[in-house]
Design an enzyme around this catalytic site. Structure first.
Site, PDB file in Angstrom:
ATOM      1  N   ASN A 170      72.989 -16.802 -47.188  1.00  0.00           N
ATOM      2  CA  ASN A 170      71.751 -17.285 -46.559  1.00  0.00           C
ATOM      3  C   ASN A 170      70.573 -16.752 -47.366  1.00  0.00           C
ATOM      4  O   ASN A 170      70.118 -15.624 -47.172  1.00  0.00           O
ATOM      5  CB  ASN A 170      71.685 -16.811 -45.111  1.00  0.00           C
ATOM      6  N   GLU A 171      70.116 -17.561 -48.294  1.00  0.00           N
ATOM      7  CA  GLU A 171      69.063 -17.162 -49.233  1.00  0.00           C
ATOM      8  C   GLU A 171      67.685 -17.213 -48.569  1.00  0.00           C
ATOM      9  O   GLU A 171      67.537 -17.745 -47.462  1.00  0.00           O
ATOM     10  CB  GLU A 171      69.090 -18.096 -50.449  1.00  0.00           C
ATOM     11  N   PRO A 172      66.660 -16.647 -49.230  1.00  0.00           N
ATOM     12  CA  PRO A 172      65.297 -16.733 -48.694  1.00  0.00           C
ATOM     13  C   PRO A 172      64.931 -18.171 -48.314  1.00  0.00           C
ATOM     14  O   PRO A 172      65.192 -19.100 -49.071  1.00  0.00           O
ATOM     15  CB  PRO A 172      64.438 -16.225 -49.855  1.00  0.00           C
TER      16      PRO A 172
END
Length: 638
Positions: A170-172
Site C-alpha cells: 500500500n504505497e503513498p
C-alpha cells in the site's frame, strides 16, 4: 534497554515519556530478541486457539524483517512441539507478474523461510497470485477478500514497513478503504528491492496487495522495524499525522497495534533522540555530547558561542545545574571533539596519548582492515587506509566475502567472451556464456559463473590495494561460507565462518582492527560480517596479544557516525580525496549502474566523497578546524 520488554498493548500517550507518540511501541536491544518475543506471542495465540479447537488466522509478511520471527517459529515447532495444523495464513502481497516458483516470488520466500519446515496444511496457505492476467487478477483479489472474511477475519497481522511508509504494498496515496487489489509500485520501493532482483530493471512495476482496510480489520497487529534505514519512517509514522502520504500512519487508529523496534529503528523517536525535550533525563557523557551538538545545530552556533540562555531555552537547564556554566560545558565538549581529530590513525610516535584517540606505542602497528565486500575498504576508509600505509604500519586487508552477487551477468559475460578469445576450447567459458544467454530468473548462478564473478572482484581489489602501496601478500580473501549460496538469500553464520575469522586474527595478531559497523540493515551482509567479527573476538579475546588490540568501526557509503559518536576523525587533504576516488575506480564492475544504490542515484564514489566533505563541514560548523574531508570511526570495546 530491557532484553525482554512486554509486548502487551498499552494506549500510546498514556505516560508523559510517550506524549509525542501515537502508536504503542516496544524497543529491544536487537532484532533477534524482538523477533523471539513476537514469535512467542504468535505461538501463544496458536496454542490458545488449539485449546478450543479453533482455527488461528494469521496475516503474514515477507522481506527481511520477519525472517527471524519465522526462524523462531520453526524452532518452536521442532523443539517445543508447536503445531500449525489449526493455522490458516494469508500473505500480504505478491509481485506482478510473478511465477510461483521464481526465486524472487513471495510464494517461494514463504516456502523457503517457513512453510516447508512446519506442519501447516497446504490448503490452509493463501498467497496473492501474480501469475495471472490483469483481468483475472481483479476477480482473484475479490475472492481473496471473501476467503479472509469466511475465516472470520485475521486474528493476528504481522507487518513490516517500507521507507515510503508502505505496509504490504500500500504505497503513498493508498486510501483508508482500500481492499486487496493491483497496485503500481513506488520508485523507492522498487529501488529497495533492486538487490534481490539483481538490478532495478528486473524489479516488477506492479504488485497485488491486501488493502489498508483489510489490514485494519485484523484483531491484533504487530509491525516490525529493524535498522537505521527505518528510523526516519518509524518516527514519522509514530509521531506524525495520519495521512495517505504515509500509509502506515493509518495504524494510529487501530485499537490493538504494537510496533516492535530495535534500538537503531527507534533512534529518532523524540524520547530516544532528544529525551531532554520530553522530560527530565539522566545525563551521562554520551547524552551530554549528543545534546550539545544538537543545541549547536538548533541555534546555528559553534560550541564556544553557546550561552546559558541557549541551554535554558531548549530544555537543558538541568544539565547546567549538574555541570555548571555553559562556558565549562562548552570547553569540555570542544576539547573532546578536538582530541578526536588526528592525522595519525595508527597513533603518532612520541605523542601525549591522552590527547589523541590512538596509542603512540608500538610505533609501527599490525593492522587488519576487515572489508565485508571487496570495495568497502576503499569506499569507507580509503583515506585512512592510505595514511596507515604511508606511515609505515603493517596493514592487512581482509575481504570477508567474495561479493560475487554484485557482479552483473553482462559484466561477467564480457570477461567470459574475452577469455574465450584466448582459449576457444575452455569449457567453463563456454558453459558460462551459454548459461547467461539462456538464464531464467528462477535459476541460481552456476558454480563456474559464481567463480568468475568472484575473480572479477578479487582482481579489482588487488588493483586498488596495489595502487595504495600494499603488497599482495597482505591482501586476504576469506570467502566466508555464509555468503556463498549463489543467491541473495544467505546461510546463517556457522562455526566455519567464525573459525576463518579467528584464524586470520590469530595469524596476524593485530594491534588495530578496522571493521564495518554499518547497522542500516540488521540482516544485510555488513551486519552479518560484523556479527562474525564479534563472535570471533569473543572466542579469541583471552589470547594475550588481544590485550593490546583496539577495534575501530567505520560506516559505509550511506551513513556516517553522528558527530557525538565519533571517537576518531581522520582528515583528508584534497589530494587524498582524489587518491581515494582513484582507488574506488579500480572496482569497475561496481561503477555505473550498481544495483545497491537504493533511492540514491549517485555513484558510490560521489556519495562517499560528499559524506566525507559533510563530516568535515560539521566539525567546522562546531568551531573546529576546517578540512577538505574527514573519515570517522567509533571505538568498539569488546
Amino acid at each position: 534497554m530491557k532484553n525482554n520488554p512486554s509486548l502487551v498493548y498499552e494506549k500510546p500517550g498514556k505516560y508523559e515519556s510517550s506524549r509525542f507518540e501515537k502508536i504503542h511501541n516496544v524497543i529491544f536491544d536487537n532484532s533477534v530478541l524482538g523477533s523471539i518475543a513476537v514469535a512467542n506471542e504468535i505461538a501463544t495465540l496458536i496454542r490458545e486457539k488449539q485449546k478450543t479447537n479453533s482455527i488461528c488466522v494469521l496475516g503474514l509478511a515477507t522481506g527481511s524483517s520477519p525472517i527471524k520471527v519465522y526462524e523462531e517459529l520453526i524452532r518452536l515447532h521442532k523443539e517445543e512441539n508447536l503445531s500449525f495444523k489449526n493455522v490458516v495464513t494469508f500473505n500480504l502481497d505478491e509481485y506482478f507478474p510473478m511465477q510461483h516458483d521464481d526465486i524472487q516470488s513471495y510464494h517461494y520466500f514463504m516456502k523457503e523461510h517457513l512453510f516447508k519446515y512446519i506442519d501447516i496444511l497446504p490448503e490452509n496457505v493463501h498467497i496473492p497470485t501474480g501469475n495471472c492476467s490483469l483481468e483475472e487478477s481483479s476477480v482473484l483479489c475479490a475472492q481473496y477478500e471473501e476467503k479472509i472474511k469466511s475465516m472470520g477475519g485475521l486474528d493476528f497481522q504481522l507487518l513490516g514497513i517500507g521507507r515510503t511508509a508502505h505496509i504490504g504494498f500500500n504505497e503513498p496515496g493508498s486510501h483508508l478503504n482500500s481492499t486487496t487489489r493491483m497496485v503500481t509500485l513506488d520508485h523507492l520501493t522498487r529501488s529497495d528491492a533492486a538487490s534481490s532482483f539483481l538490478g532495478m530493471e528486473n524489479v516488477p512495476k506492479k504488485a497485488v496487495t491486501m488493502g489498508i482496510s483489510t489490514v485494519l480489520e485484523a484483531k491484533r497487529i504487530v509491525l516490525l522495524a529493524w535498522g537505521q534505514n527505518k528510523a526516519e519512517v518509524v518516527q514519522e509514522t509514530i509521531e506524525g499525522d495520519v495521512t495517505s502520504k504515509k500509509p502506515a500512519s493509518y495504524l494510529q487508529n487501530h485499537p490493538n497495534v504494537t510496533f516492535v523496534l530495535d534500538q537503531e529503528a527507534a533512534s529518532l523517536l523524540t524520547r530516544i533522540n532528544t529525551p531532554w525535550v520530553v522530560d527530565s533525563c539522566e545525563w551521562n557523557p554520551d547524552l551530554i555530547s549528543k545534546a550539545i551538538v544538537w543545541l549547536c545545530e538548533k541555534t546555528q552556533k559553534s560550541i564556544l558561542h553557546l550561552t546559558d540562555k541557549d541551554y535554558f531555552e531548549h530544555g537543558m537547564e538541568s544539565l547546567l545545574a549538574i555541570e555548571g556554566t555553559a562556558y565549562d560545558l562548552n570547553i569540555k565538549m570542544f576539547n573532546r571533539l578536538q582530541h578526536a581529530i588526528t592525522g595519525w590513525p595508527g597513533g603518532k610516535p612520541n605523542s601525549e596519548f591522552q590527547k589523541r584517540p590512538e596509542r603512540s606505542s608500538p610505533e609501527k602497528k599490525r593492522v587488519i582492515i576487515f572489508s565485508p565486500h571487496p570495495d568497502d575498504d576503499v569506499i569507507s576508509m580509503g583515506g585512512t587506509f592510505d595514511r596507515l600505509v604511508e606511515q609505515g604500519h603493517e596493514v592487512h586487508v581482509v575481504y570477508q566475502t567474495s561479493g560475487n552477487i554484485a557482479v552483473s551477468n553482462d559484466e561477467a559475460l564480457k570477461f567470459a567472451e574475452i577469455g574465450l578469445v584466448f582459449n576457444p576450447t575452455n569449457e567453463s567459458y563456454i558453459k558460462i556464456i551459454d548459461f547467461i544467454n539462456k538464464k531464467s530468473s528462477s535459476v541460481s548462478d552456476i558454480v563456474e559463473l559464481r567463480n568468475l564473478k568472484a575473480q572479477i572482484r578479487q582482481k579489482e581489489s588487488l588493483g586498488a590495494t596495489r595502487y595504495l602501496g600494499l603488497p599482495d601478500k597482505q591482501v586476504h580473501f576469506l570467502n566466508l561460507p555464509f555468503y556463498e549460496t549463489g543467491t541473495i538469500k544467505k546461510s546463517p553464520l556457522s562455526k566455519n565462518d567464525v573459525a576463518l575469522m579467528v584464524g586470520i586474527i590469530d595469524a596476524i595478531r593485530p594491534h588495530q582492527i578496522f571493521a564495518a559497523g554499518d547497522l542500516a540493515d540488521p540482516h544485510g551482509t555488513h551486519k552479518v560480517c560484523l556479527d562474525a567479527l564479534f563472535m570471533a573476538l569473543k572466542e579469541i579475546k583471552h589470547q594475550p596479544f588481544m590485550n593490546d588490540c583496539w577495534v575501530w568501526l567505520y560506516r559505509g557509503a550511506w551513513h556516517e557516525w553522528e558527530i557525538h559518536e565519533i571517537d576518531m576523525a581522520v582528515p583528508m587533504s584534497p589530494n587524498q580525496v582524489l587518491k581515494k576516488r582513484t582507488a574506488i575506480f579500480y572496482h569497475q564492475s561496481q561503477k555505473d549502474g550498481v544495483m545497491y544504490q537504493g533511492d540514491d542515484s549517485r555513484e558510490f564514489w560521489v556519495r562517499v566523497e560528499e559524506r566525507n566533505k559533510d563530516t568535515a563541514e560539521k566539525f567546522k560548523a562546531l568551531g573546529l578546524a576546517s578540512y577538505a574531508a574527514m573519515e570517522a570511526f567509533k571505538r568498539y570495546h569488546y
